[in-house]
Design an enzyme around this catalytic site. Structure first.
Site, PDB file in Angstrom:
ATOM      1  N   CYS A 245       8.458  -8.627  -1.608  1.00 61.31           N
ATOM      2  CA  CYS A 245       7.516  -7.741  -0.918  1.00 61.31           C
ATOM      3  C   CYS A 245       6.691  -8.553   0.071  1.00 61.31           C
ATOM      4  O   CYS A 245       5.766  -9.262  -0.319  1.00 61.31           O
ATOM      5  CB  CYS A 245       6.615  -7.014  -1.914  1.00 61.31           C
ATOM      6  SG  CYS A 245       5.406  -5.939  -1.104  1.00 61.31           S
TER       7      CYS A 245
ATOM      8  N   CYS B 125       2.898  -7.862  -0.046  1.00 61.24           N
ATOM      9  CA  CYS B 125       2.248  -8.415  -1.241  1.00 61.24           C
ATOM     10  C   CYS B 125       2.170  -9.940  -1.183  1.00 61.24           C
ATOM     11  O   CYS B 125       1.148 -10.522  -1.552  1.00 61.24           O
ATOM     12  CB  CYS B 125       2.989  -7.966  -2.498  1.00 61.24           C
ATOM     13  SG  CYS B 125       3.028  -6.173  -2.710  1.00 61.24           S
TER      14      CYS B 125
END
Length: 181
Positions: free
Chosen positions: A131, A134
């Site tokens: 991700c 993230c």
């Protein structure tokens, strides 16, 4: 079993992974809690039962109960948030960033361990999940808490070698089953 057992079980074609497990984890200069919490979170995120079983044994030996539980919480919350934020990012519309996630994420604030350790574990777990949003967010938060770039990259290195061990172990097990049948 343990890190040493996992390393020994890797096939010769994965010699680089075996050696990297030793240098990145076995010879790490990180504090034990930071290191082994990240290893445990990455093993959980790898979804490989063999790798998790092997590395959890060492993690349990190096983490107190709060650390062991918090590392599992980091993996659990990151399993949810990495899907959400990666999906939101892939929608390709910046307007989505203004919409609340509407997902409970109390574990990010109520984990009972050092905030920098939890951020480190979350960064490592996010790297396994791939991700970008993230990884960027947790890397930035870790830097804001005083970590240097080398420490931030240590989280990514841990994620890389644990993931590689998990992929290699699963593939070799599947190939052995397929070739035996």
């Amino acid at each position: 079993m343990s890190l040493d057992a996992l390393r020994a079980a890797l096939p010769d074609h994965a010699k680089d992974i075996r050696l990297n497990l030793g240098s990145v984890i076995g010879n790490s200069r990180l504090p034990a809690q930071r290191l082994w919490g990240a290893v445990l979170a990455c093993a959980i995120m790898s979804r490989n039962e063999v790798v998790l079983r092997e590395l959890a044994e060492d993690a349990r030996a190096h983490l107190d109960e709060k650390g062991f539980t918090a590392a599992r919480a980091a993996a659990s919350i990151m399993a949810m948030t990495t899907v959400y934020y990666r999906g939101r990012h892939m929608l390709g519309d910046a307007e989505y960033t203004t919409v609340p996630a509407k997902l409970r994420m109390q574990a990010m604030a109520n984990h009972g361990v050092d905030k920098a350790d939890f951020e480190f574990w979350s960064l490592a777990a996010a790297a396994v999940a791939g991700c970008e949003v993230c990884v960027e967010s947790h890397g930035r938060l870790l830097r804001e808490q005083g970590a240097d770039r080398e420490v931030v990259l240590d989280a990514v290195r841990i994620a890389a070698v644990v993931n590689a061990a998990a992929v290699t172990e699963a593939a070799d097990r599947a190939l052995a089953d397929a070739l035996a049948g």
